[in-house]
Write a protein that holds these residues in place. Structure first.
Motif, short mmCIF file in Angstrom:
data_model
loop_
_atom_site.label_atom_id
_atom_site.label_comp_id
_atom_site.label_asym_id
_atom_site.label_seq_id
_atom_site.Cartn_x
_atom_site.Cartn_y
_atom_site.Cartn_z
N PHE A 168 0.81 -0.78 0.07
CA PHE A 168 0.30 -0.15 0.00
C PHE A 168 0.57 1.24 0.00
O PHE A 168 1.96 1.08 0.01
N ARG A 169 0.04 2.71 -0.09
CA ARG A 169 1.30 3.25 -0.35
C ARG A 169 1.74 4.43 0.62
O ARG A 169 3.29 4.31 0.82
N PHE A 170 1.09 4.81 1.83
CA PHE A 170 1.21 5.10 2.59
C PHE A 170 0.10 5.45 4.03
O PHE A 170 -1.12 5.14 3.12
N GLU A 171 0.57 5.68 5.19
CA GLU A 171 -0.33 5.69 5.93
C GLU A 171 -1.47 6.44 6.21
O GLU A 171 -3.03 6.22 7.01
N GLY A 172 -0.92 7.75 5.09
CA GLY A 172 -2.24 8.37 5.69
C GLY A 172 -3.39 7.91 4.19
O GLY A 172 -3.89 9.56 3.94
N CYS A 173 -3.02 7.76 3.24
CA CYS A 173 -4.02 7.51 2.20
C CYS A 173 -5.21 6.86 2.22
O CYS A 173 -5.32 5.98 3.13
N PRO A 174 -6.23 7.86 2.21
CA PRO A 174 -7.26 7.11 2.21
C PRO A 174 -8.04 5.98 1.91
O PRO A 174 -8.54 5.31 2.62
N ALA A 175 -7.47 5.73 0.74
CA ALA A 175 -7.73 4.17 0.30
C ALA A 175 -7.14 3.16 0.82
O ALA A 175 -7.63 2.10 1.21
N CYS A 176 -5.81 3.59 0.87
CA CYS A 176 -5.29 2.44 2.07
C CYS A 176 -5.70 2.24 3.59
O CYS A 176 -6.27 1.16 4.12
N ASN A 177 -6.23 2.96 4.04
CA ASN A 177 -6.43 3.03 5.43
C ASN A 177 -7.90 2.27 5.16
O ASN A 177 -8.69 1.14 6.29
N ILE A 178 -9.23 2.34 4.27
CA ILE A 178 -10.20 1.66 3.91
C ILE A 178 -10.09 0.30 3.19
O ILE A 178 -10.88 -0.68 4.36
N ALA A 179 -8.81 -0.27 2.22
CA ALA A 179 -8.37 -1.37 3.13
C ALA A 179 -7.75 -2.05 3.71
O ALA A 179 -8.21 -2.98 3.82
N LEU A 180 -6.55 -1.58 4.13
CA LEU A 180 -5.96 -2.30 5.21
C LEU A 180 -7.53 -2.71 6.11
O LEU A 180 -7.76 -3.85 6.71
N SER A 181 -8.34 -2.08 6.80
CA SER A 181 -9.12 -2.31 7.98
C SER A 181 -10.16 -3.22 6.80
O SER A 181 -10.59 -4.28 8.05
N TYR A 182 -10.78 -2.86 5.78
CA TYR A 182 -11.81 -3.84 5.17
C TYR A 182 -10.43 -5.56 5.17
O TYR A 182 -11.40 -6.46 6.10
N TYR A 183 -9.40 -5.61 4.93
CA TYR A 183 -8.51 -6.80 5.54
C TYR A 183 -8.64 -7.10 6.81
O TYR A 183 -8.81 -8.61 6.99
N ASN A 184 -8.78 -6.44 7.57
CA ASN A 184 -8.34 -6.76 8.80
C ASN A 184 -9.90 -7.48 9.05
O ASN A 184 -10.13 -8.46 10.31
N THR A 185 -10.42 -6.76 8.57
CA THR A 185 -12.39 -7.59 9.27
C THR A 185 -12.85 -8.89 8.05
O THR A 185 -13.49 -10.01 8.38
N HIS A 186 -12.27 -9.08 6.94
CA HIS A 186 -12.67 -9.93 5.98
C HIS A 186 -11.59 -10.58 5.28
O HIS A 186 -11.87 -11.60 4.41
N LEU A 187 -10.18 -10.66 5.74
CA LEU A 187 -8.99 -11.20 5.20
C LEU A 187 -8.20 -12.32 6.99
O LEU A 187 -8.07 -13.11 6.11
#
Length: 225
Positions: free
Chosen positions: A82-101
């Motif tokens: 992923f790109r960096f800590e403040g990237c909005p799309a990265c925050n969405i993706a990693l949070s989603y992976y935390n829940t669903h992966l």
């Protein structure tokens, strides 16, 4: 009971909502940069299933060194760039992976590591914000992303916009460069072979969890055969 939205549906909704409030000139730069990457990315250079992965070392945000050998000691490895800590799309993706992966990866005996070039002390925020149940690590100098052929640089309009705001990405990440990894997910088996590789030049398109889970199941079936 409502059906769970896919990760890419979630990202598309985010972008649609942001487009309603985002400054039009900034939105145009964002859209054009993503389209340029889609149009010009050298897909022949992307890491692919079947590629051997050379030894590497990452640094986990807590300070631990993570070598490929260590990460493969107990099972397959899933790398999510992923790109960096403040990237909005990265925050969405990693949070989603935390829940669903994350849980499924553990159940299948694998290790999940989210990887960014951002220095550890600036990267730790994304792990703490979402209480991520997987490793988050720094790829210093984009060394591994470079080997995987997934780097891109800001185009000129994006650079000028960042400079105007006083936030060149190299200062944000601590790398001092304009380079970032394209979102990518690589699943590596215990022979250090990539068995699944998905690279997206568009940072608003990410790998769905089901694809990763299926890749891990195939690795398990191959090992059991």
């Amino acid at each position: 009971m409502s059906e769970t939205k896919s990760l890419n549906q979630t990202l598309a909704e985010f972008q649609a909502n942001r487009a309603k409030t985002m400054d039009p000139s900034a939105l145009k730069i964002n859209v054009q940069q993503r389209q340029l990457l889609i149009d010009t990315a050298d897909r022949s250079g992307f890491v692919k299933a079947g590629d051997k992965v050379d030894a590497f070392t990452l640094k986990e945000v807590g300070g631990a060194e993570l070598s490929l050998r260590q990460l493969l000691a107990t099972g397959p490895l899933v790398l999510v760039f992923f790109r960096f800590e403040g990237c909005p799309a990265c925050n969405i993706a990693l949070s989603y992976y935390n829940t669903h992966l994350a849980a499924a990866v553990k159940e299948l005996g694998a290790t999940l590591v989210a990887v960014s070039p951002q220095v550890p002390e600036r990267l730790v925020g994304i792990k703490e914000r979402h209480d991520l149940d997987f490793l988050v690590a720094t790829d210093f100098g984009n060394d591994l992303a470079r080997k995987f052929g997934i780097l891109y640089s800001y185009d000129e309009p994006s650079r000028q916009a960042a400079l105007a705001k006083g936030t060149p990405i190299g200062d944000v990440t601590g790398t001092g460069t304009w380079e970032l990894p394209m979102p990518a997910t690589i699943v590596i088996d215990q022979t250090s072979t990539a068995r699944f590789a998905d690279v997206s030049p568009d940072w608003l398109v990410r790998t769905e969890p089901d694809n990763v889970i299926e890749a891990l199941r195939l690795i398990g079936e191959r090992a059991a055969a």
